[in-house]
Design a protein around this motif. Sequence first.
Motif, PDB file in Angstrom:
ATOM      1  N   ARG A 176       0.841  -1.197   0.000  1.00  0.00           N
ATOM      2  CA  ARG A 176       0.000   0.000   0.000  1.00  0.00           C
ATOM      3  C   ARG A 176       0.877   1.248   0.000  1.00  0.00           C
ATOM      4  N   ARG A 177       1.943   1.241   0.791  1.00  0.00           N
ATOM      5  CA  ARG A 177       2.838   2.395   0.844  1.00  0.00           C
ATOM      6  C   ARG A 177       3.535   2.606  -0.500  1.00  0.00           C
ATOM      7  N   VAL A 178       3.858   1.516  -1.204  1.00  0.00           N
ATOM      8  CA  VAL A 178       4.450   1.648  -2.536  1.00  0.00           C
ATOM      9  C   VAL A 178       3.439   2.263  -3.498  1.00  0.00           C
ATOM     10  N   ARG A 179       2.178   1.810  -3.441  1.00  0.00           N
ATOM     11  CA  ARG A 179       1.133   2.402  -4.279  1.00  0.00           C
ATOM     12  C   ARG A 179       0.966   3.879  -3.970  1.00  0.00           C
ATOM     13  N   ILE A 219       6.825   2.026 -12.867  1.00  0.00           N
ATOM     14  CA  ILE A 219       6.047   0.782 -12.803  1.00  0.00           C
ATOM     15  C   ILE A 219       6.984  -0.413 -12.633  1.00  0.00           C
ATOM     16  N   ASP A 220       8.119  -0.397 -13.329  1.00  0.00           N
ATOM     17  CA  ASP A 220       9.105  -1.469 -13.138  1.00  0.00           C
ATOM     18  C   ASP A 220       9.550  -1.528 -11.681  1.00  0.00           C
ATOM     19  N   TRP A 221       9.771  -0.357 -11.082  1.00  0.00           N
ATOM     20  CA  TRP A 221      10.225  -0.306  -9.694  1.00  0.00           C
ATOM     21  C   TRP A 221       9.123  -0.762  -8.735  1.00  0.00           C
ATOM     22  N   ARG A 222       7.887  -0.496  -9.054  1.00  0.00           N
ATOM     23  CA  ARG A 222       6.787  -0.978  -8.202  1.00  0.00           C
ATOM     24  C   ARG A 222       6.830  -2.504  -8.098  1.00  0.00           C
ATOM     25  N   TRP A 223       7.052  -3.172  -9.215  1.00  0.00           N
ATOM     26  CA  TRP A 223       7.089  -4.629  -9.195  1.00  0.00           C
ATOM     27  C   TRP A 223       8.368  -5.134  -8.541  1.00  0.00           C
ATOM     28  N   LYS A 224       9.444  -4.384  -8.661  1.00  0.00           N
ATOM     29  CA  LYS A 224      10.671  -4.759  -7.955  1.00  0.00           C
ATOM     30  C   LYS A 224      10.451  -4.689  -6.444  1.00  0.00           C
ATOM     31  N   LEU A 225       9.830  -3.628  -5.971  1.00  0.00           N
ATOM     32  CA  LEU A 225       9.653  -3.443  -4.536  1.00  0.00           C
ATOM     33  C   LEU A 225       8.714  -4.488  -3.927  1.00  0.00           C
ATOM     34  N   ALA A 226       7.935  -5.163  -4.745  1.00  0.00           N
ATOM     35  CA  ALA A 226       7.073  -6.231  -4.240  1.00  0.00           C
ATOM     36  C   ALA A 226       7.876  -7.363  -3.597  1.00  0.00           C
ATOM     37  N   HIS A 227       9.181  -7.424  -3.891  1.00  0.00           N
ATOM     38  CA  HIS A 227      10.048  -8.455  -3.304  1.00  0.00           C
ATOM     39  C   HIS A 227      10.687  -7.997  -1.988  1.00  0.00           C
ATOM     40  N   TYR A 228      10.316  -6.811  -1.504  1.00  0.00           N
ATOM     41  CA  TYR A 228      10.965  -6.249  -0.318  1.00  0.00           C
ATOM     42  C   TYR A 228       9.979  -5.946   0.811  1.00  0.00           C
ATOM     43  N   THR A 229       8.865  -6.644   0.825  1.00  0.00           N
ATOM     44  CA  THR A 229       7.830  -6.352   1.825  1.00  0.00           C
ATOM     45  C   THR A 229       8.296  -6.632   3.255  1.00  0.00           C
ATOM     46  N   HIS A 230       9.366  -7.412   3.401  1.00  0.00           N
ATOM     47  CA  HIS A 230       9.915  -7.690   4.743  1.00  0.00           C
ATOM     48  C   HIS A 230      10.528  -6.453   5.376  1.00  0.00           C
ATOM     49  N   ARG A 231      10.649  -5.374   4.616  1.00  0.00           N
ATOM     50  CA  ARG A 231      11.334  -4.182   5.101  1.00  0.00           C
ATOM     51  C   ARG A 231      10.408  -3.203   5.836  1.00  0.00           C
ATOM     52  N   LEU A 232       9.147  -3.487   5.952  1.00  0.00           N
ATOM     53  CA  LEU A 232       8.209  -2.551   6.588  1.00  0.00           C
ATOM     54  C   LEU A 232       8.677  -2.201   8.001  1.00  0.00           C
ATOM     55  N   CYS A 233       8.721  -0.899   8.289  1.00  0.00           N
ATOM     56  CA  CYS A 233       9.206  -0.449   9.592  1.00  0.00           C
ATOM     57  C   CYS A 233       8.526   0.857   9.982  1.00  0.00           C
ATOM     58  N   THR A 276      22.698   0.724  11.105  1.00  0.00           N
ATOM     59  CA  THR A 276      21.665  -0.255  10.754  1.00  0.00           C
ATOM     60  C   THR A 276      22.220  -1.503  10.085  1.00  0.00           C
ATOM     61  N   GLY A 277      23.353  -1.384   9.412  1.00  0.00           N
ATOM     62  CA  GLY A 277      23.846  -2.489   8.607  1.00  0.00           C
ATOM     63  C   GLY A 277      22.951  -2.774   7.407  1.00  0.00           C
ATOM     64  N   ASP A 278      22.089  -1.837   7.085  1.00  0.00           N
ATOM     65  CA  ASP A 278      21.059  -2.047   6.066  1.00  0.00           C
ATOM     66  C   ASP A 278      21.565  -1.607   4.695  1.00  0.00           C
ATOM     67  N   MET A 279      22.430  -2.398   4.085  1.00  0.00           N
ATOM     68  CA  MET A 279      22.889  -2.091   2.739  1.00  0.00           C
ATOM     69  C   MET A 279      21.784  -2.346   1.716  1.00  0.00           C
ATOM     70  N   GLU A 280      20.813  -3.152   2.077  1.00  0.00           N
ATOM     71  CA  GLU A 280      19.700  -3.443   1.169  1.00  0.00           C
ATOM     72  C   GLU A 280      18.915  -2.189   0.814  1.00  0.00           C
ATOM     73  N   ILE A 281      18.948  -1.186   1.678  1.00  0.00           N
ATOM     74  CA  ILE A 281      18.202   0.036   1.424  1.00  0.00           C
ATOM     75  C   ILE A 281      18.633   0.696   0.115  1.00  0.00           C
ATOM     76  N   LEU A 282      19.877   0.461  -0.293  1.00  0.00           N
ATOM     77  CA  LEU A 282      20.391   1.039  -1.536  1.00  0.00           C
ATOM     78  C   LEU A 282      19.749   0.386  -2.763  1.00  0.00           C
ATOM     79  N   GLN A 283      19.121  -0.779  -2.565  1.00  0.00           N
ATOM     80  CA  GLN A 283      18.440  -1.463  -3.664  1.00  0.00           C
ATOM     81  C   GLN A 283      17.017  -0.945  -3.882  1.00  0.00           C
ATOM     82  N   VAL A 284      16.472  -0.193  -2.922  1.00  0.00           N
ATOM     83  CA  VAL A 284      15.066   0.211  -3.011  1.00  0.00           C
ATOM     84  C   VAL A 284      14.867   1.721  -2.983  1.00  0.00           C
ATOM     85  N   ILE A 285      15.914   2.483  -2.791  1.00  0.00           N
ATOM     86  CA  ILE A 285      15.767   3.907  -2.490  1.00  0.00           C
ATOM     87  C   ILE A 285      15.445   4.777  -3.710  1.00  0.00           C
TER      88      ILE A 285
END
Length: 360
Positions: free
Chosen positions: A173-176, A213-227, A300-309
């Motif tokens: 929902r936040r991505v939408r 739109i491409d990024w919306r579908w990419k972010l669907a793989h990162y739902t574990h990141r909700l904070c 944070t050690g959160d290097m993954e954030i660079l994949q979604v920012i």
Amino acid sequence: MVELTAGMIEKYLKEAFGTETALVDYGDIGSLDKQGMKKIGYGKPLLVRFKVKGKIRETVISVMKGDNYGHQFYWDRAAVLMFQYETSGSLKRHVKPMGLGYVNKSGKMIPLSEPEEFFILNEKLEGYDYFNDLDRIRKGEFLDTDNECAGELADWLADIHSLKKDDPALYMRRVRDLIGSSECIMGLVDEAYSHPCEHFSRDRFIKLEKRLIDWRWKLAHYTHRLCAVHGDFHPWNVLVGSPGGFSVLDRSRGEWGEAAGDLSCMAANYILFGLYKGGSFSEYFRKMYMTYFERYLEKTGDMEILQVIAPFFVFRGLVIASPVWYPDHPETVRSSLLRFIENVLEEEVFDYAGFERYMR
């Protein structure tokens, strides 16, 4: 969903219709097995029969249930019910509203009479807007405390983002919202830029939206990141100069979201102010930007954030590049920001240390 009891209903009726009101009877009206092929509904109506000064009246009380269709929080549901209360009576043949209210934490039904606008009261905090410090630095006066402040802001974000929530539907929902909300990317494209736009062509806008739109579908793989998030972490929403340290204002767009939204917001403003040096990027703002990013990643050690920012930078970039919101930018500043939001979408991982190349 809140369960309404006879005691709650009768107390409400007396407040809404007068002390001579008495509850006669109540019960469910309709259920899923009485809706034919429709198997999902937004709430369960309750038929209530009551007496006012000896006259029998009937009403239907509806409480919405929380769901993943944009109704997760009570303020979502409140918006729907307020809309129905305000507009239903003016529509020909539509059922007429008889009242509006809310259930408080003590379980009491509170009537809301003829609302016109809402307001909020907040405490008064000490300090001054952080953007004043950035203006000072832009004019050439840099203090060691400025760099430390950037690190402290990053530390605070790292702390609040450590609170996680497992809710994939809410993340999406936040991505939408990010892409399609009136306050976010699509709304900014429509309202914060004229069309045709002298700074950004129609074809560039179309390409940008398609890429998102491409990024919306990419972010669907990162739902574990909700904070937990602030939602609008920019220099006009931060107060500094108080003995107790900085404070923040105007939390926005929900309690939960993607950490990249907060991180990109302040970073984009460091980029904005740094571009004002002209010719080359400001060494002062580059130092603050790098301290901010590196402290956050270290904490944070959160290097993954660079994949979604990247798409979150697009949102913030559209804000700070807008000729409506920021009409006085030099053309070199605005064009650099607009190139940034295009180019940042073209790489799968954001190169935070080499951010300047996205503006070339």
